[in-house]
Write a protein that holds these residues in place. Structure first.
Motif, short mmCIF file in Angstrom:
data_model
loop_
_atom_site.label_atom_id
_atom_site.label_comp_id
_atom_site.label_asym_id
_atom_site.label_seq_id
_atom_site.Cartn_x
_atom_site.Cartn_y
_atom_site.Cartn_z
N GLY A 80 -23.53 -7.87 -0.69
CA GLY A 80 -23.93 -7.29 0.60
C GLY A 80 -25.43 -7.16 0.72
N GLY A 129 -27.27 -6.36 3.99
CA GLY A 129 -27.05 -5.08 4.66
C GLY A 129 -28.17 -4.09 4.42
N GLN A 130 -28.08 -2.93 5.09
CA GLN A 130 -29.19 -1.97 5.02
C GLN A 130 -29.36 -1.39 3.62
N ARG A 175 -30.37 -4.47 0.97
CA ARG A 175 -31.77 -4.92 1.00
C ARG A 175 -32.68 -3.95 0.26
N THR A 219 -25.73 -12.38 -0.09
CA THR A 219 -25.16 -12.02 1.21
C THR A 219 -23.71 -12.48 1.26
N ARG A 220 -23.02 -12.10 2.32
CA ARG A 220 -21.60 -12.48 2.44
C ARG A 220 -21.44 -14.00 2.51
N SER A 274 -22.27 -3.37 -3.14
CA SER A 274 -22.57 -2.62 -1.91
C SER A 274 -22.05 -3.35 -0.67
N GLY A 275 -21.54 -4.56 -0.85
CA GLY A 275 -20.97 -5.30 0.27
C GLY A 275 -19.64 -4.71 0.69
N THR A 326 -17.30 -3.27 7.23
CA THR A 326 -17.70 -1.94 7.72
C THR A 326 -17.39 -1.71 9.20
N GLY A 349 -30.96 -3.52 9.62
CA GLY A 349 -29.62 -3.51 10.23
C GLY A 349 -29.47 -2.40 11.26
N ASN A 371 -27.87 1.06 12.87
CA ASN A 371 -27.36 2.35 12.43
C ASN A 371 -27.63 3.40 13.50
N THR A 411 -31.06 5.15 3.06
CA THR A 411 -30.69 4.13 2.07
C THR A 411 -31.66 4.05 0.89
#
Length: 298
Positions: A10, A13-14, A17, A34-35, A61-62, A65, A159, A161, A189
């Motif tokens: 992941g 993602g926020q 990264r 990444t995915r 962390s992926g 969501t 990302g 939020n 994060t």
């Protein structure tokens, strides 16, 4: 953590990264996937990449969501968040790697009235929460060197939020309505990533609740965002019943962080301090983008 190999799933993602950035600063050999680079819902893909890279640590962390969309596609959510976590855990175990699985406050039903300890009974009220609990269980079943990191109300510089959404809407001058009957602890994060790095340096495995300290409602969080950003906004409190969404949200998501204390880790700073830093960094980013745009137009 010098020179150790770490996979971060992941990575686009926020949280991902920020994890990659901090790990690189620590001198790790970091593989931020990444995915599109690692679809962890596919066992063969997980086995191939983990066998190829042979990391010392995997930070998973992926996740799938899409909390509301999960209600209409539970199989997809459980395959990604449940079985996918199991594939990652089994692959980590085969090569002797540590595993950190990032989970959520949504594994609880929100009926508590005081901070929820790590030992509390889980009882998710939506498909997303159930799929993440499935991932916790599969991670612990397949990996002996496993950290489960539950967190809440996460936001970061990368990302989409809640904080970014509030700031964008406020800058458009729109009146806003935000629920005031859901309570939790907003988590930056960067603070979450730093705590995960402290955990994985040890062998103190188990379930940890990791969120910025302090408590607020979403409405109070929005008020704080606008105060920190110096924005005047017409902000109205509403109840969850007035803001119906496909997936139920827990009314109370405050996580007691006993495991951090008991294992000698530093306490997480107050959510307002994290927010203050976020707003400063986000403002610098916006100013930089604006200057770049003006430069291009000249």
């Amino acid at each position: 953590m010098d020179k150790r190999k770490v996979i971060v799933t992941g990575a686009g993602g926020q949280l991902g990264r920020d994890l990659v950035s901090l790990l690189n600063e620590e001198g790790c050999e970091t593989f931020g996937l990444t995915r599109s680079e690692l679809d962890f819902s596919k066992r063969e893909e997980v086995d191939r990449i983990v066998s190829l890279l042979k990391p010392d640590i995997i930070i998973h962390s992926g996740a799938y969501t899409k909390v509301d969309q999960a209600e209409s596609e539970p199989d997809v959510a459980h395959q990604a968040n449940g079985n996918g976590a199991g594939y990652i855990a089994a692959a980590a175990e085969r090569i002797g790697a540590k595993l950190a699985y990032v989970s959520t406050d949504y594994v609880f039903d929100g009926t508590a009235s005081r901070p929820i300890p790590e030992s509390a009974a889980t009882n998710p009220v939506n498909v997303y929460g159930a799929s993440k609990l499935n991932g916790e269980e599969q991670s612990q079943a397949h990996a002996s060197r496993c950290f489960i990191v539950r967190t809440s109300w996460v936001y970061g510089l990368h990302g989409a939020n809640f904080v970014k959404t509030m700031l964008n809407l406020a800058r458009q001058g729109k009146p806003l309505s935000v629920v005031d009957d859901q309570v939790g602890s907003p988590t930056f994060t960067r603070d979450l990533a730093a705590c995960i790095l402290r955990l994985i340096e040890t062998d103190r495995y188990g379930i940890y609740h990791v969120a910025n300290s302090g408590v607020c409602s979403w409405h109070e969080f929005a008020q704080a965002i606008f105060e920190e950003a110096g924005l005047k906004v017409e902000l109205k409190p509403v109840s969850s019943e007035q803001f119906v969404r496909p997936a139920r949200r827990p009314a109370y998501s405050v996580l007691e962080q006993g495991a951090l204390r008991e294992n000698g880790f530093p306490e997480m700073r107050h959510w307002r301090e994290g927010l203050k830093e976020f707003v400063r960094l986000e403002s610098e980013e916006v100013d930089h983008e604006n200057r770049s745009t003006v430069g291009r137009l000249r």
